[in-house]
Design an enzyme around this catalytic site. Structure first.
Site, PDB file in Angstrom:
ATOM      1  N   ASP A  16      -1.890 -14.186  70.675  1.00  0.00           N
ATOM      2  CA  ASP A  16      -1.025 -13.050  71.019  1.00  0.00           C
ATOM      3  C   ASP A  16      -1.690 -11.698  70.765  1.00  0.00           C
ATOM      4  OD1 ASP A  16       1.067 -14.963  71.537  1.00  0.00           O
ATOM      5  OD2 ASP A  16       1.297 -15.108  69.368  1.00  0.00           O
ATOM      6  N   LYS A  19      -4.733 -10.644  75.195  1.00  0.00           N
ATOM      7  CA  LYS A  19      -5.894 -10.990  76.030  1.00  0.00           C
ATOM      8  C   LYS A  19      -5.604 -10.765  77.507  1.00  0.00           C
ATOM      9  CE  LYS A  19      -5.693 -15.120  74.170  1.00  0.00           C
ATOM     10  NZ  LYS A  19      -4.897 -14.957  72.973  1.00  0.00           N
ATOM     11  N   GLY A  43       0.775 -18.189  76.396  1.00  0.00           N
ATOM     12  CA  GLY A  43       1.706 -17.406  77.216  1.00  0.00           C
ATOM     13  C   GLY A  43       1.283 -15.966  77.248  1.00  0.00           C
ATOM     14  N   HIS A  44       1.248 -15.402  78.431  1.00  0.00           N
ATOM     15  CA  HIS A  44       1.039 -13.967  78.489  1.00  0.00           C
ATOM     16  C   HIS A  44       1.865 -13.396  79.626  1.00  0.00           C
ATOM     17  CE1 HIS A  44      -2.577 -16.025  80.143  1.00  0.00           C
ATOM     18  NE2 HIS A  44      -2.049 -15.524  81.234  1.00  0.00           N
ATOM     19  N   GLN A 226      -4.622 -18.967  72.852  1.00  0.00           N
ATOM     20  CA  GLN A 226      -4.410 -18.945  71.403  1.00  0.00           C
ATOM     21  C   GLN A 226      -5.414 -17.984  70.755  1.00  0.00           C
ATOM     22  OE1 GLN A 226      -4.516 -22.525  72.761  1.00  0.00           O
ATOM     23  NE2 GLN A 226      -2.436 -21.960  73.252  1.00  0.00           N
TER      24      GLN A 226
HETATM   25  P1  IMP Z   1       0.787 -26.287  69.500  1.00  0.00           P
HETATM   26  O1  IMP Z   1      -0.391 -25.620  70.149  1.00  0.00           O
HETATM   27  O2  IMP Z   1       2.034 -26.264  70.341  1.00  0.00           O
HETATM   28  O3  IMP Z   1       0.463 -27.666  69.008  1.00  0.00           O
HETATM   29  O4  IMP Z   1       1.163 -25.437  68.190  1.00  0.00           O
HETATM   30  C1  IMP Z   1       0.291 -25.367  67.069  1.00  0.00           C
HETATM   31  C2  IMP Z   1       0.296 -23.973  66.446  1.00  0.00           C
HETATM   32  O5  IMP Z   1      -0.317 -23.052  67.364  1.00  0.00           O
HETATM   33  C3  IMP Z   1       1.701 -23.410  66.178  1.00  0.00           C
HETATM   34  O6  IMP Z   1       1.633 -22.588  65.012  1.00  0.00           O
HETATM   35  C4  IMP Z   1       1.968 -22.539  67.388  1.00  0.00           C
HETATM   36  O7  IMP Z   1       2.918 -21.530  67.136  1.00  0.00           O
HETATM   37  C5  IMP Z   1       0.583 -21.969  67.630  1.00  0.00           C
HETATM   38  N1  IMP Z   1       0.353 -21.554  69.012  1.00  0.00           N
HETATM   39  C6  IMP Z   1       0.142 -22.331  70.098  1.00  0.00           C
HETATM   40  N2  IMP Z   1      -0.052 -21.590  71.208  1.00  0.00           N
HETATM   41  C7  IMP Z   1       0.013 -20.306  70.814  1.00  0.00           C
HETATM   42  C8  IMP Z   1      -0.173 -19.050  71.487  1.00  0.00           C
HETATM   43  O8  IMP Z   1      -0.442 -18.973  72.691  1.00  0.00           O
HETATM   44  N3  IMP Z   1      -0.020 -17.931  70.722  1.00  0.00           N
HETATM   45  C9  IMP Z   1       0.231 -17.985  69.389  1.00  0.00           C
HETATM   46  N4  IMP Z   1       0.379 -19.118  68.719  1.00  0.00           N
HETATM   47  C10 IMP Z   1       0.266 -20.273  69.416  1.00  0.00           C
END
Ligand code: IMP
Length: 448
Positions: A16, A19, A43-44, A226
Site C-alpha cells: 500500500d 505503487k 489492490g490499487h 504487496q
Molecule cells: P495473504 O496475501 O492474503 O495471504 O495475506 C497475508 C498478509 O499479507 C496479510 O497481513 C495481508 O493483510 C497482507 N497483504 C496481502 N496483500 C496485501 C496488499 O496488497 N497490501 C497490503 N497487505 C497485503
C-alpha cells in the site's frame, strides 16, 4: 539517449505504498508491464477519466491503450476475479483483449484454496495472520506440494488427473479442519473447463514473450505487489504473504534472468502502514495515528480494513533498500504530513538497553523493540501539487534529507497527491536510466 529499460517497481514496506500511481506515471517509458507474484490479494485504485477502478490482478498499465500487460508465472490467478476486471474495463471502453497475456505456467486459485484459507484463519483464532482470505497462501502451498493446477492445464487432457491429485490432498486437509462441503471432482473439472474456455485467448508462454521483447529493445516494467516486508523469505514471517515480493521475485516470477534487469525503483510512503497482524515497532495508537489514517485514507483497497499507521521506520527501510538493491526511492504521500506540528522518524530500535540499526529476524525480539526517534518540526503548509523540490517548505526539505541519509538511497520522485501531476521528479542520471532515457518525455506527460 534511450536504452532498453527493464525496471522493477516495488513496495518497500508492508504494501500500500502507492505503487499504482508511480507505475502509471512512468509507464509511457515502457512497452510492457509485467506482474510477477501474488494474486488478487493486491489492490490499487487507478483513475481513468472520472472513474476510479480498484484493480487487483491487472497491472495499472492496462489503462494505457498501447501497453502490453503480462501476468507472470509467479502469480496465482483466480479466474473469476480476472474476468470481472476485464469486464469492468470493457464496460468503459478499455479493451485489454489484444494486449493481455496470462502465463500458462501461472498457478490457479481453486475454490478449495479459498475454503482452506478461510478455515485456517478461523482455526488460528487470536493468532490469525489476517490474510485477505482469497486463497493466496493455499494456492502457493499446492504449487510447492506439486499438487497445484497451472493455467495451461485448463486446456490439457491431463486436467482431470491433476485435479484428482489436488483434491486428494486438499480434501484431506479440509476435512481435518472440519470443512465437509468440498466441491467434487466433477464440479471442479466442469468449473476449470469453463474457466479455460474464457481464459484461452489470453494464455501465452510469457517467459519467451518477455525475453524476446527485451532482445528487441522493448522496455519492460516489472510491477511488484504487496511490499518487501511481506515477502515470504525476507519479511516479518509468519505475518507475510506467500510469495517473493522483493526484487529477486521479478526474475523467478517471469523467467527474465536477473542479469537482464537493469534497475530497481523502491516505492516508500512518508510514514508506515500495515494491514493484518504482526509486530509494528513504530505503530501509533494515538491522535497522530488517527490523523495519518484519516488524512491518508488508509483503508484497504481489497478488504476495506483500516490500516495500522505509524511514523517512518528507517530501520525497516534500510533493510528493504539493502535486500532489493534499490537505485532510487519514490516517496509517496508526503502531503499527508502537511498539517502535523511535529514529525518523527525512527532511526534505530532499542532492545534491552541496546540500540539496533539492523532489522531483526527474530519476531519475538522485534515485538519487544522500542523506536528511537528523531523529531522534526512540521512545515504546516500544503505541499500538494509541488513540482520541484524548490517549491517545498524548508522543514519538509530537512525531513527529506534526513530520510535519504537514514535509508541510504536517494529520492528520485516525491508524490504530493493522488493525481499524476502532483509528483516531483528529481532529474538524475539514475532516474533517467530507470526510465530508459525517457525522463524528458515523462516530465512532459506529467503536466503541471
Ligand atoms: P495473504 O496475501 O492474503 O495471504 O495475506 C497475508 C498478509 O499479507 C496479510 O497481513 C495481508 O493483510 C497482507 N497483504 C496481502 N496483500 C496485501 C496488499 O496488497 N497490501 C497490503 N497487505 C497485503
Amino acid at each position: 539517449m534511450t536504452a532498453t529499460a527493464s525496471t522493477v517497481v516495488l513496495g518497500m514496506q508492508w504494501g500500500d505504498e502507492g505503487k499504482g500511481k508511480i507505475v502509471d506515471l512512468i509507464c509511457p517509458a515502457f512497452e510492457i508491464v509485467a506482474r510477477f507474484q501474488g494474486g488478487h490479494n493486491a489492490g490499487h485504485t487507478v483513475k481513468f477519466g472520472d472513474q476510479h477502478f480498484a484493480l487487483h490482478l491487472l497491472p495499472s498499465g492496462i489503462l494505457h491503450s498501447t501497453m502490453q500487460c503480462v501476468l507472470g508465472n509467479g502469480m496465482v490467478i483466480y479466474p473469476p476475479a480476472l474476468f470481472e476486471e476485464i469486464d469492468s474495463l470493457v464496460d468503459v471502453g478499455v479493451d485489454p483483449r489484444d494486449r493481455l497475456f496470462v502465463c500458462d505456467r501461472a498457478q490457479v486459485i481453486l475454490p478449495t484454496h479459498v475454503l482452506l484459507d478461510q478455515a485456517r484463519e478461523a482455526a488460528r483464532g487470536a493468532d490469525r495472520i489476517g490474510t485477505t482470505v482469497r486463497g493466496i497462501g493455499p494456492a502457493y502451498e499446492s504449487k510447492a506440494a506439486r499438487s497445484g493446477i497451472r493455467c495451461g492445464d485448463f486446456l490439457s487432457n491431463g486436467l482431470r488427473q491433476r485435479l484428482e491429485a489436488h483434491l486428494t490432498m486438499a480434501g484431506a486437509q479440509l476435512s481435518a479442519l472440519g470443512v465437509d462441503k468440498v466441491p467434487s471432482l466433477d464440479e471442479l473439472e466442469a468449473l476449470c473447463r469453463d474457466w479455460g474456455k474464457r481464459l484461452a485467448p489470453y494464455l501465452a508462454d510469457t517467459t519467451v514473450r518477455l525475453n524476446r521483447a527485451l532482445q528487441k529493445g522493448h522496455g519492460v516494467l516489472f510491477e511488484g505487489a504487496q511490499g518487501a516486508l511481506l515477502d515470504i523469505d525476507h519479511g516479518t514471517y509468519p505475518f507475510v504473504t506467500s510469495s517473493n515480493s522483493t526484487a529477486g521475485g521479478a526474475a523467478t516470477g517471469t523467467g527474465v534472468p536477473p542479469t537482464h534487469i537493469t534497475g530497481i525503483l523502491g516505492v516508500i510512503k512518508a510514514y508506515t502502514t500495515r494491514v493484518g497482524a504482526g509486530p509494528f515497532v513504530c505503530e501509533l495508537e494515538d491522535d497522530d495515528g488517527e490523523h495519518l489514517r484519516r488524512r491518508g485514507n488508509e483503508f484497504g483497497t481489497t478488504t476495506g480494513r483500516p490500516r495500522r499507521c505509524g511514523w517512518f521506520d528507517a530501520v525497516l527501510a534500510r533493510y528493504s533498500a539493502l535486500i532489493n538493491g534499490v537505485d532510487t526511492l519514490a516517496l509517496t504521500k508526503l502531503d499527508v504530513l502537511d498539517e502535523l506540528d511535529e514529525i518523527k522518524l525512527c532511526t534505530a530500535y532499542r532492545y534491552r538497553g541496546e540500540e539496533l540499526r539492523d532489522f531483526p529476524s527474530d519476531l519475538e525480539l522485534l515485538g519487544q523493540c522500542e523506536p528511537v526517534y528523531r523529531t522534526f518540526a512540521g512545515w504546516k503548509t500544503s505541499t500538494v501539487g509541488s513540482l520541484t523540490t524548490d517549491d517545498l517548505p524548508e522543514n519538509a526539505k530537512i525531513y527529506l534529507r534526513a530520510l535519504e541519509e537514514e535509508v541510504g538511497a536517494p529520492i528520485g520522485l516525491i508524490s504530493t497527491g493522488p493525481r499524476r501531476e502532483e509528483t516531483i521528479l528529481i532529474a538524475s542520471p539514475v532516474l533517467d536510466r530507470l526510465v530508459g532515457g525517457r525522463l524528458e518525455d515523462i516530465l512532459a506527460q506529467r503536466g503541471s
